[in-house]
Design a protein around this motif. Structure first.
Motif, PDB file in Angstrom:
ATOM      1  N   GLU A   1      24.023  57.744  -6.096  1.00  0.00           N
ATOM      2  CA  GLU A   1      23.555  58.994  -6.705  1.00  0.00           C
ATOM      3  C   GLU A   1      22.930  59.922  -5.664  1.00  0.00           C
ATOM      4  OE1 GLU A   1      24.219  60.010  -9.835  1.00  0.00           O
ATOM      5  OE2 GLU A   1      25.418  58.182  -9.794  1.00  0.00           O
ATOM      6  N   GLU A   2      22.236  59.342  -4.705  1.00  0.00           N
ATOM      7  CA  GLU A   2      21.644  60.157  -3.639  1.00  0.00           C
ATOM      8  C   GLU A   2      22.722  60.840  -2.827  1.00  0.00           C
ATOM      9  OE1 GLU A   2      18.399  59.600  -0.015  1.00  0.00           O
ATOM     10  OE2 GLU A   2      18.713  57.959  -1.454  1.00  0.00           O
TER      11      GLU A   2
ATOM     12  N   ASP B   1      30.888  61.076 -14.002  1.00  0.00           N
ATOM     13  CA  ASP B   1      30.421  62.463 -14.050  1.00  0.00           C
ATOM     14  C   ASP B   1      31.323  63.384 -13.231  1.00  0.00           C
ATOM     15  OD1 ASP B   1      28.324  61.743 -15.648  1.00  0.00           O
ATOM     16  OD2 ASP B   1      26.762  61.956 -14.116  1.00  0.00           O
TER      17      ASP B   1
ATOM     18  N   ARG C   1      32.290  57.866  -9.841  1.00  0.00           N
ATOM     19  CA  ARG C   1      31.358  58.362 -10.852  1.00  0.00           C
ATOM     20  C   ARG C   1      32.130  59.069 -11.961  1.00  0.00           C
ATOM     21  NH1 ARG C   1      28.451  62.397  -9.378  1.00  0.00           N
ATOM     22  NH2 ARG C   1      26.500  61.893 -10.407  1.00  0.00           N
TER      23      ARG C   1
ATOM     24  N   ALA D   1      25.683  61.512  -3.865  1.00  0.00           N
ATOM     25  CA  ALA D   1      26.356  62.473  -4.760  1.00  0.00           C
ATOM     26  C   ALA D   1      25.496  63.711  -5.007  1.00  0.00           C
ATOM     27  CB  ALA D   1      26.701  61.802  -6.079  1.00  0.00           C
TER      28      ALA D   1
ATOM     29  N   GLU E   1      18.973  60.344  -8.929  1.00  0.00           N
ATOM     30  CA  GLU E   1      18.223  59.930 -10.103  1.00  0.00           C
ATOM     31  C   GLU E   1      17.772  58.483  -9.989  1.00  0.00           C
ATOM     32  OE1 GLU E   1      20.916  58.569 -13.825  1.00  0.00           O
ATOM     33  OE2 GLU E   1      21.353  60.546 -13.040  1.00  0.00           O
TER      34      GLU E   1
ATOM     35  N   GLY F   1      22.688  63.520  -6.831  1.00  0.00           N
ATOM     36  CA  GLY F   1      21.948  63.340  -8.071  1.00  0.00           C
ATOM     37  C   GLY F   1      20.528  62.825  -7.838  1.00  0.00           C
TER      38      GLY F   1
ATOM     39  N   MET G   1      17.522  54.770 -10.776  1.00  0.00           N
ATOM     40  CA  MET G   1      18.415  53.816 -11.408  1.00  0.00           C
ATOM     41  C   MET G   1      17.692  52.541 -11.836  1.00  0.00           C
ATOM     42  SD  MET G   1      21.349  55.247 -11.473  1.00  0.00           S
ATOM     43  CE  MET G   1      22.335  53.849 -11.915  1.00  0.00           C
TER      44      MET G   1
ATOM     45  N   GLN H   1      30.153  57.601   0.672  1.00  0.00           N
ATOM     46  CA  GLN H   1      30.876  58.548  -0.171  1.00  0.00           C
ATOM     47  C   GLN H   1      32.088  59.015   0.623  1.00  0.00           C
ATOM     48  OE1 GLN H   1      29.341  62.572  -0.459  1.00  0.00           O
ATOM     49  NE2 GLN H   1      29.685  62.557  -2.670  1.00  0.00           N
TER      50      GLN H   1
ATOM     51  N   LYS I   1      28.589  55.223 -16.731  1.00  0.00           N
ATOM     52  CA  LYS I   1      28.383  56.127 -15.601  1.00  0.00           C
ATOM     53  C   LYS I   1      29.381  55.917 -14.466  1.00  0.00           C
ATOM     54  CE  LYS I   1      24.568  58.094 -13.033  1.00  0.00           C
ATOM     55  NZ  LYS I   1      24.789  59.418 -13.552  1.00  0.00           N
ATOM     56  N   TYR I   2      29.844  54.660 -14.294  1.00  0.00           N
ATOM     57  CA  TYR I   2      30.704  54.341 -13.159  1.00  0.00           C
ATOM     58  C   TYR I   2      32.022  53.725 -13.591  1.00  0.00           C
ATOM     59  CZ  TYR I   2      26.397  55.108 -10.632  1.00  0.00           C
ATOM     60  OH  TYR I   2      25.254  55.670 -10.161  1.00  0.00           O
TER      61      TYR I   2
END
Length: 200
Positions: free
Chosen positions: A190-191, A69, A67, A193, A197, A195, A199, A104, A36-37
């Motif tokens: 992820e937050e 993704d 990321r 980004a 989700e 996402g 972790m 970010q 993922k990273y």
């Protein structure tokens, strides 16, 4: 207790703190989800100087992640997408308690970057994270947004690899442990980004 004993005890606390920080850095660097990273640079960014006592002990450690993704890894070792800076900060002049900042960072065209990132580039990330110098910050709920201050856009972009903006969240360092560090750090990435989700 004598003054000498107090000095020794103070340094023991500093050394124990640095040892704990080393463990957290090691976990983030060696146990992250490689599917993922991506880490464009394995070393941590730090400010060091033998000219000033403030540079004799590290107080800010910055790791960089991207990321997968968001794109593929280019020949220069970077992904042409946001860079996530994870800073562990124990500087009492910067934060009231030891913190972990997850930011970010958006830059211009990363295609032109060279491979890796020297640890001495610490200030490029640190100043933006803390809105020092040519930057200004805007706080909204739990996220702080940092941009070049009006009139400094070209200067910042030219000096700092095409920096455009930053969004950051913070966590208490003392609340992060071996059981929750992935949620607290990578979950925050992820937050930011979008996402969000789980972790864990």
């Amino acid at each position: 207790m004598t003054l000498g004993e107090n000095i020794h005890n103070a340094f023991l606390v500093v050394f124990k703190t640095l040892k704990s920080i080393e463990k957290l850095i090691s976990r983030c660097r060696n146990e992250f989800d490689m599917e993922k990273y991506h880490m464009p640079e394995k070393r941590f960014m730090r400010w060091s100087s033998d000219q000033s006592w403030e540079g004799w002990i590290y107080w800010s450690f910055i790791l960089l992640f991207q990321r997968k993704d968001d794109g593929g890894v280019m020949e220069n070792g970077w992904i042409n997408a946001p860079v996530y800076a994870v800073e562990i900060n124990v500087d009492s002049e910067t934060c009231d308690t030891p913190k972990v900042y997850v930011a970010q960072m958006d830059f211009g065209d990363i295609f032109d970057w060279s491979a890796g990132c020297s640890p001495s580039n610490h200030s490029m990330f640190y100043d933006a994270i803390h809105a020092d110098g040519w930057y200004e910050a805007d706080e909204s709920e739990d996220v702080i947004t940092v941009r070049p201050a009006p009139g400094f856009e070209e200067k910042v972009s030219g000096h700092f690899w095409g920096f455009q903006s930053l969004r950051r969240m913070e966590k208490e360092l003392t609340e992060i442990n071996q059981d929750n560090y992935k949620t607290m750090i990578f979950g925050t990435i992820e937050e930011l980004a979008g996402g969000g989700e789980d972790m864990a």
